[in-house]
Design an enzyme around this catalytic site. Structure first.
Site, PDB file in Angstrom:
ATOM      1  N   ARG A  25       1.678 -71.492  16.202  1.00 60.55           N
ATOM      2  CA  ARG A  25       2.234 -71.671  17.545  1.00 60.55           C
ATOM      3  C   ARG A  25       2.109 -70.430  18.428  1.00 60.55           C
ATOM      4  O   ARG A  25       2.203 -70.542  19.655  1.00 60.55           O
ATOM      5  CB  ARG A  25       3.700 -72.091  17.440  1.00 60.55           C
ATOM      6  CG  ARG A  25       3.882 -73.463  16.786  1.00 60.55           C
ATOM      7  CD  ARG A  25       5.295 -73.983  16.913  1.00 60.55           C
ATOM      8  NE  ARG A  25       5.455 -75.289  16.280  1.00 60.55           N
ATOM      9  CZ  ARG A  25       6.541 -76.036  16.360  1.00 60.55           C
ATOM     10  NH1 ARG A  25       7.598 -75.587  17.040  1.00 60.55           N
ATOM     11  NH2 ARG A  25       6.612 -77.197  15.764  1.00 60.55           N
ATOM     12  N   ASP A  40      19.080 -78.844  26.291  1.00 60.43           N
ATOM     13  CA  ASP A  40      18.181 -78.269  25.309  1.00 60.43           C
ATOM     14  C   ASP A  40      18.114 -76.766  25.576  1.00 60.43           C
ATOM     15  O   ASP A  40      18.363 -76.319  26.702  1.00 60.43           O
ATOM     16  CB  ASP A  40      16.782 -78.887  25.401  1.00 60.43           C
ATOM     17  CG  ASP A  40      15.985 -78.688  24.123  1.00 60.43           C
ATOM     18  OD1 ASP A  40      16.009 -79.589  23.265  1.00 60.43           O
ATOM     19  OD2 ASP A  40      15.352 -77.617  23.970  1.00 60.43           O
TER      20      ASP A  40
END
Length: 278
Positions: free
Chosen positions: A36, A137
């Site tokens: 990532r 979030d």
């Protein structure tokens, strides 16, 4: 560029994510971290993860810190994941609600599919009655996506056909291959950035909290802290829904298991009786 990551650099990155977001990245997740982040090294002009993390930790690296955290904490989701929970909301929770406004908190909303799924159920069952959804979030990037309500058409597979017809519109022209949640539904959802390690401020009280598929990334002390924070924002008698693979086993909490992955906060009188008995 050296795509290998040293043990020290991996430890520093894992420790930062745990301190900031409470998420435990296992020592065996080297491939996840490098997979990532390697392109971020290339884009920011760093040749090693050590120099990249040194930059991320500096004052100049504030924006990159947010990007790194987004990349390491964003998880896959889709519409009507674990559908039994939505059936329970429709068939058991909503009929018991009574005349008061219904407030639902989708506490780990990611790109918004879960929040929009909840909204479809509430709109179907309650119509224009008073209800709303808070969707939060830790990642600002996924919330930007969630607010648009626009998704690739191949992600619609789990949406019930009648909901698909009533609450979604297929894109045309440059949006061909996409679908959009209708504005009347999106307007009932407030997307907001929030770190579950911190309690909500104010006196908001939720009837239902979806906290699904996030506790699995926390260690036990962090789970305790996160759920305690959640409970502070739940009304007495409110419902907490976890992912099917999650439980509150081993935690010291004033909440009752109703069925696997579904819990209920005691009514005020029940909680008082429990304290007196103990």
């Amino acid at each position: 560029m050296n795509t290998e990551i040293s043990t020290i650099a991996l430890h520093k990155i894992r420790d930062y994510v745990h301190r900031t977001a409470g998420i435990v990245i296992g020592a065996d997740k080297t491939a996840l971290v490098t997979g990532r982040l390697w392109r971020r090294l290339e884009l920011t002009g760093h040749t090693t993860y050590e120099s990249y993390f040194a930059f991320v930790s500096s004052t100049a690296g504030e924006q990159e810190r947010h990007i790194m955290l987004d990349l390491l904490t964003t998880n896959e989701t889709y519409f009507f994941r674990e559908p039994a929970h939505f059936n329970f909301l429709r068939d058991h929770i909503i009929p018991q609600q009574g005349p008061q406004k219904m407030r639902v908190w989708c506490a780990a909303s990611s790109t918004g599919e879960e929040a929009h799924s909840i909204a479809m159920v509430l709109s179907d069952a309650l119509g224009k009655c008073d209800w709303d959804i808070l969707a939060t979030d830790i990642s600002g990037k996924v919330l930007e996506h969630a607010r648009t309500g626009v998704y690739r058409a191949e992600r619609i597979n789990h949406i019930p056909r009648d909901y698909l017809q009533r609450f979604c519109r297929r894109g045309i022209g440059e949006y061909d291959g996409m679908l959009a949640v209708v504005p009347s539904l999106r307007s009932r959802i407030c997307f907001e950035q929030h770190n579950l390690l911190h309690a909500r401020t104010g006196d908001e009280q939720f009837d239902v909290v979806f906290l699904r598929n996030v506790l699995i990334y926390f260690d036990q002390p962090t789970k305790q802290k996160v759920v305690e924070n959640i409970l502070k924002s739940m009304r007495p008698g409110g419902w907490l829904i976890l992912g099917h693979c999650e439980s509150l086993q081993g935690l010291d909490l004033d909440i009752k298991a109703m069925r696997p992955s579904i819990y209920r906060k005691p009514l005020a009188a029940e909680s008082m009786l429990k304290k007196v008995a103990s």
